[in-house]
Design an enzyme around this catalytic site. Structure first.
Site, short mmCIF file in Angstrom:
data_model
loop_
_atom_site.label_atom_id
_atom_site.label_comp_id
_atom_site.label_asym_id
_atom_site.label_seq_id
_atom_site.Cartn_x
_atom_site.Cartn_y
_atom_site.Cartn_z
N GLY A 1 0.80 -1.09 0.21
CA GLY A 1 0.07 0.02 -0.21
C GLY A 1 1.02 1.13 -0.01
CG ASP A 2 -0.58 4.46 2.37
OD1 ASP A 2 -0.46 3.36 3.03
OD2 ASP A 2 -1.22 5.39 2.40
CD GLU A 3 3.21 -0.07 7.24
OE1 GLU A 3 3.60 -0.41 8.30
OE2 GLU A 3 2.01 -0.96 6.63
#
Length: 290
Positions: free
Chosen positions: A221-223
């Site tokens: 994801g955006d991690e």
């Protein structure tokens, strides 16, 4: 139309070499070749050039096919090895095949030469394709395909190693987890392809802000995760966090649109906050959302 063929010929007879080349030309090949008759010369040619195939006489005064085959195996190169000899018997031919030779041809009957070459070249290409596929599979198993950074699996392994070293040596290490704010808005408004571009550029900026052995990974994801395995002082984490915020401060231009990147960062230290990778990542995750 002739087919190029780079042939390394282990042979002490120029006449037999010419007969071999003539048969290859008759079969539609345009051979570029080198003839060697000693281990040193063969080793030098294997190191200097890329060869498609190796032909070897079975017996020479100071060299033989078994020696040549062993030398080829020592290099780790996967090149078809065909024995072309007038003296090989069936028992020795079987021994040679068990040792790794791909085929043997009698000098007095070269009719099988070209079909054997075609077969072995095709099989060598199949082996190379399989090897490339396996390498790609191994690469993807530990690499995020969007950012080309280590993925969660590889990062977890690295964290495990770093925590174990930290506990063993009593040295402080840090784990940083960071989350991009409003990343879903970028995906929803600009599309997933542009979202991937944003992730790639963030990954590049983070990687540029760190120095080995520090590691940045995309966890999904955006991690992102950042591993600082060797801190001189726990206070150094603050310096790194400020550096990360600084490199992300300038907007990233996606499809001509400047996108401001904001992030939350959670920090956990080992061995102070945890003595294993799972607990350390959990602590950093809790800190990030706190």
């Amino acid at each position: 139309m002739t087919k190029p063929l780079r042939a390394l010929i282990v042979e002490d007879s120029e006449d037999d070499t010419e007969l071999l080349l003539r048969e290859l030309r008759r079969g539609g090949y345009d051979p570029f070749h080198a003839r060697v008759d000693a281990p040193e010369a063969m080793r030098a040619e294997l190191a200097a050039k890329a060869w498609d195939i190796v032909f070897s006489d079975f017996t020479m005064p100071n060299f033989n096919a078994f020696d040549a085959l062993a030398l080829l195996h020592q290099t780790g190169l996967d090149i078809p090895f065909i024995i072309v000899s007038g003296t090989i018997g069936e028992d020795r031919a079987v021994m040679a095949m068990k040792a790794g030779a791909h085929d043997y041809i009698l000098k007095g009957n070269l009719k099988r030469l070209v079909p054997a070459v075609e077969r072995e070249l095709k099989e060598a290409e199949v082996r190379r394709e399989r090897w490339r596929a396996e390498e790609r599979s191994r690469y993807l198993a530990h690499t995020d395909p969007v950012t080309d950074l280590p993925n969660r699996i590889r990062f977890h392994q690295q964290v495990q190693q770093a925590v174990a070293t930290s506990v063993r040596e009593g040295r402080t290490m840090a784990l940083l987890l960071m989350d991009l704010e409003r990343f879903k808005e970028v995906n929803n408004t600009l599309g997933h392809n542009h979202g991937d571009q944003l992730l790639r550029q963030v990954g590049q900026r983070l990687r540029g802000a760190l120095f080995p052995p520090d590691t940045v990974a995309r966890l999904g994801g955006d991690e992102f995760g950042i591993l600082l395995p060797r801190l001189a002082s726990p206070d150094d984490v603050t310096i790194v966090c400020k550096k990360i915020l600084a490199v992300l401060d300038e907007p990233i231009v996606i499809a001509g649109i400047p996108v401001a990147v904001e992030t939350s960062i959670g920090v956990a230290l080992a061995p102070a906050h945890a003595d294993n990778a799972d607990n350390l990542m959990q602590q950093a995750d809790m800190a990030m959302y706190r």
